[in-house]
Design a protein around this motif. Structure first.
Motif, mmCIF file in Angstrom:
data_model
loop_
_atom_site.group_PDB
_atom_site.id
_atom_site.type_symbol
_atom_site.label_atom_id
_atom_site.label_comp_id
_atom_site.label_asym_id
_atom_site.label_seq_id
_atom_site.Cartn_x
_atom_site.Cartn_y
_atom_site.Cartn_z
ATOM 1 N N PRO A 1 -26.728 -6.405 4.054
ATOM 2 C CA PRO A 1 -25.395 -6.244 4.663
ATOM 3 C C PRO A 1 -24.406 -7.333 4.258
ATOM 4 N N ASP A 2 -24.919 -8.536 3.912
ATOM 5 C CA ASP A 2 -24.001 -9.618 3.524
ATOM 6 C C ASP A 2 -23.390 -9.373 2.141
ATOM 7 N N ARG A 3 -24.030 -8.521 1.355
ATOM 8 C CA ARG A 3 -23.510 -8.228 0.013
ATOM 9 C C ARG A 3 -23.029 -6.775 -0.066
ATOM 10 N N PHE A 4 -22.515 -6.277 1.019
ATOM 11 C CA PHE A 4 -22.077 -4.876 1.085
ATOM 12 C C PHE A 4 -20.708 -4.784 1.751
ATOM 13 N N LEU A 5 -19.850 -3.914 1.211
ATOM 14 C CA LEU A 5 -18.496 -3.692 1.761
ATOM 15 C C LEU A 5 -17.944 -2.383 1.201
ATOM 16 N N ALA A 6 -16.703 -2.079 1.542
ATOM 17 C CA ALA A 6 -16.055 -0.874 1.023
ATOM 18 C C ALA A 6 -14.949 -1.267 0.047
ATOM 19 N N ILE A 7 -14.819 -0.480 -1.019
ATOM 20 C CA ILE A 7 -13.647 -0.588 -1.889
ATOM 21 C C ILE A 7 -13.129 0.843 -2.066
ATOM 22 N N HIS A 8 -11.924 1.077 -1.604
ATOM 23 C CA HIS A 8 -11.413 2.445 -1.491
ATOM 24 C C HIS A 8 -10.253 2.675 -2.448
ATOM 25 N N TYR A 9 -10.428 3.668 -3.291
ATOM 26 C CA TYR A 9 -9.431 3.987 -4.321
ATOM 27 C C TYR A 9 -8.672 5.251 -3.943
ATOM 28 N N ALA A 10 -7.467 5.391 -4.500
ATOM 29 C CA ALA A 10 -6.688 6.620 -4.354
ATOM 30 C C ALA A 10 -6.780 7.403 -5.663
ATOM 31 N N ASN A 11 -6.559 8.694 -5.593
ATOM 32 C CA ASN A 11 -6.595 9.539 -6.792
ATOM 33 C C ASN A 11 -5.473 9.123 -7.751
ATOM 34 N N ASN A 12 -5.661 9.426 -9.044
ATOM 35 C CA ASN A 12 -4.705 9.019 -10.084
ATOM 36 C C ASN A 12 -4.549 7.503 -10.076
ATOM 37 N N THR B 1 0.838 -1.205 0.000
ATOM 38 C CA THR B 1 0.000 0.000 0.000
ATOM 39 C C THR B 1 0.870 1.251 0.000
ATOM 40 N N TRP B 2 1.852 1.289 0.903
ATOM 41 C CA TRP B 2 2.707 2.477 1.032
ATOM 42 C C TRP B 2 3.537 2.695 -0.230
ATOM 43 N N ARG B 3 4.086 1.611 -0.756
ATOM 44 C CA ARG B 3 4.929 1.748 -1.955
ATOM 45 C C ARG B 3 4.129 2.287 -3.131
ATOM 46 N N ILE B 4 2.976 1.685 -3.365
ATOM 47 C CA ILE B 4 2.202 2.089 -4.546
ATOM 48 C C ILE B 4 1.641 3.502 -4.368
ATOM 49 N N ALA B 5 1.128 3.792 -3.184
ATOM 50 C CA ALA B 5 0.439 5.075 -3.001
ATOM 51 C C ALA B 5 1.410 6.253 -2.916
ATOM 52 N N THR B 6 2.634 6.028 -2.447
ATOM 53 C CA THR B 6 3.558 7.153 -2.274
ATOM 54 C C THR B 6 4.775 7.082 -3.189
ATOM 55 N N GLY B 7 4.948 5.967 -3.894
ATOM 56 C CA GLY B 7 6.111 5.834 -4.765
ATOM 57 C C GLY B 7 7.405 5.555 -4.012
ATOM 58 N N ALA B 8 7.328 5.315 -2.714
ATOM 59 C CA ALA B 8 8.526 5.021 -1.921
ATOM 60 C C ALA B 8 9.067 3.640 -2.294
ATOM 61 N N PRO B 9 10.383 3.449 -2.189
ATOM 62 C CA PRO B 9 10.958 2.148 -2.542
ATOM 63 C C PRO B 9 10.668 1.062 -1.503
ATOM 64 N N TRP C 1 -4.574 5.251 -12.204
ATOM 65 C CA TRP C 1 -3.770 4.512 -13.184
ATOM 66 C C TRP C 1 -2.313 4.377 -12.727
ATOM 67 N N VAL C 2 -1.901 5.189 -11.741
ATOM 68 C CA VAL C 2 -0.551 5.092 -11.172
ATOM 69 C C VAL C 2 -0.632 4.508 -9.763
ATOM 70 N N GLN C 3 -1.454 5.129 -8.949
ATOM 71 C CA GLN C 3 -1.596 4.689 -7.558
ATOM 72 C C GLN C 3 -2.713 3.670 -7.521
ATOM 73 N N ASN C 4 -2.420 2.515 -8.131
ATOM 74 C CA ASN C 4 -3.495 1.553 -8.399
ATOM 75 C C ASN C 4 -3.731 0.592 -7.250
ATOM 76 N N ILE C 5 -3.995 1.150 -6.070
ATOM 77 C CA ILE C 5 -4.419 0.277 -4.983
ATOM 78 C C ILE C 5 -5.930 0.392 -4.802
ATOM 79 N N ALA C 6 -6.532 -0.737 -4.431
ATOM 80 C CA ALA C 6 -7.952 -0.762 -4.078
ATOM 81 C C ALA C 6 -8.029 -1.455 -2.723
ATOM 82 N N GLU C 7 -8.321 -0.679 -1.693
ATOM 83 C CA GLU C 7 -8.427 -1.246 -0.340
ATOM 84 C C GLU C 7 -9.827 -1.840 -0.183
#
Lengths: 285, 285
Positions: B137-148, A222-230, B150-156
């Motif tokens: 509630p059994d079919r509900f959750l969070a998926i959290h994206y960061a801005n940009n 998470t930290w690496r991808i979100a902040t670009g840290a190595p 295509w680079v910061q491609n994490i989905a929590e």
């Protein structure tokens, strides 16, 4: 502003030897002091090893003779009076024990010229804790280095309320002239700048694992991808070493820190997994 | 494990449009919903812009027609019932107001097929705060994206205690198939993983400036050199935006956070320095 040409480093452990070698590499006349000939013999080995590292890691100029020339700028001594007789600056890098440090400053106060500046590399003590023993609080401050000095070339410079501003400036200038990026700290602060950022960051990461929120590799990713840290926080733990992380956590009164200390002991330290140095910590190397 | 092929994204703001475009780029059939034709007209502009960004920033395959093809996978609708009629997954990215979100979940509960999975992209609310309104509630959750995205491609991905594990796994799989690195969060945690690390780190940095210990550029330099990270904490503040930093600090009861909010307002926000977006914040761009 006082001029610094001759440096004496007290203590030739991992960091002390790096501090001495780095200054010698940049042309300072350096005396490395340690308690006996056996310690100095070890120091010699460390300096040769550093010369090799500076070449292999391509520090500018190292391959063109500077790495070898640095060794000629280094003098060894097991006699404290002799070691500091000509010193413009003494950097103290002896083990982190308050009484040991105070004792050496009391001896220095008598042996060093009255113009000599004293600086402590202590990570855990404040210069205020030591200043009375120096007999010259106006010429005393802290200069704090990070390991692998040739890459992580910051020198955090921090005085007490008694430190003469001209002395502070002279040490900042020395840091710059010895290839360091000086980090000027305006007021005393435990942990300086780096550990003041690192400790809450690493504590937060530890809390996420202890609370069962996520795993070290997910958190690092998470930290690496979100902040670009190595590196993420658990990779940093492995570099710092899990014994150090354990000692810091165990020494804190905070319940979360205590729990993390126990977690490190049970899952890593008792199994010989101490981080990068042993080939395994949170990750295998 | 439920199969996800059709995605509906509710809200076409900065992040909502990125979520929709990213999934369309990876071949999902995506419906983007917003409240009226004016909002959808804006969304169209955002999608075209994203197609250009994916090409210019060299996202794999973008220049070979995928960036354009993504636009064909996107359908717009201002009719909620129509928008979700075929949805396997609905990602809600509407403004961060509890009652607005609860209201939309109550409507969704009636309009969407009973098999549809609902996911919130909320940064500040926990899925537990919303689950009752979903009717599932059994079919509900969070998926959290960061801005940009295509680079910061994490989905929590974070469920509640009620979330069906098969639903959790299906959303993790969807994240992976849409080009994201899924970050699996085992228990509900405000701030997910990323903000749980970032907030104490940024608070520590803010404290060093507020207490007069050091300056933003010295602090950033320390972090960059010591950890190899591309940016220090004040560079991160500038990217996040000082208005967001102000809002988070001002909302905290902590005295240090309040002081930092006032500092940001007086020195930056009142002068129109909001960070990278306005060309100046802690730094000039």
């Amino acid at each position: 502003m006082p001029q610094i040409k001759n440096l004496t480093v007290l203590g030739t452990g991992v960091l002390g030897s790096q501090i001495a070698y780095q200054a010698a590499f940049h042309g300072f006349a350096v005396t490395a002091y340690d308690i006996d000939d056996a310690a100095l013999e070890k120091a010699k080995g460390r300096f040769s090893q550093l010369a090799g590292i500076y070449v292999s890691q391509k520090v500018a100029g190292a391959a063109d003779g500077k790495a070898e020339a640095a060794l000629d700028n280094l003098r060894l001594s097991a006699d404290l009076g002799d070691a500091v007789a000509e010193a413009d600056l003494v950097i103290e890098a002896v083990p982190e024990m308050m009484e040991l440090k105070r004792d050496i400053y009391r001896r220095l106060a008598e042996l060093a010229p009255s113009t000599t500046i004293f600086a402590t590399n202590s990570s855990t003590l404040l210069p205020s804790d030591l200043k009375e023993s120096t007999g010259r609080p106006d010429r005393f401050l802290a200069i704090h280095y990070a390991n692998n000095i040739w890459v992580q070339n910051i020198a955090e410079v921090m005085g007490t309320a008694d430190t003469d501003p001209a002395v502070f400036d002279a040490v900042v200038e020395f840091a710059r002239n010895s290839g360091m990026e000086p980090i000027e700290i305006a007021k005393e602060k435990a942990g300086y700048v780096l550990n003041s950022l690192l400790v809450p960051f690493l504590n937060a990461a530890a809390g996420l694992v202890l609370q069962g929120i996520s795993s070290p590799d997910m958190i690092d990713k998470t930290w690496r991808i979100a902040t670009g840290a190595p590196t993420g926080p658990f990779q940093i733990f492995d570099v710092v070493g899990l014994t150090t992380a354990y000692n810091i956590s165990a020494a804190s009164p905070d319940a979360g820190s205590q729990a993390f200390a126990a977690y490190l002991k049970d899952n890593y330290i008792d199994k010989g997994k101490l981080g990068v140095s042993t080939g395994e910590g949170f990750y295998k190397y």
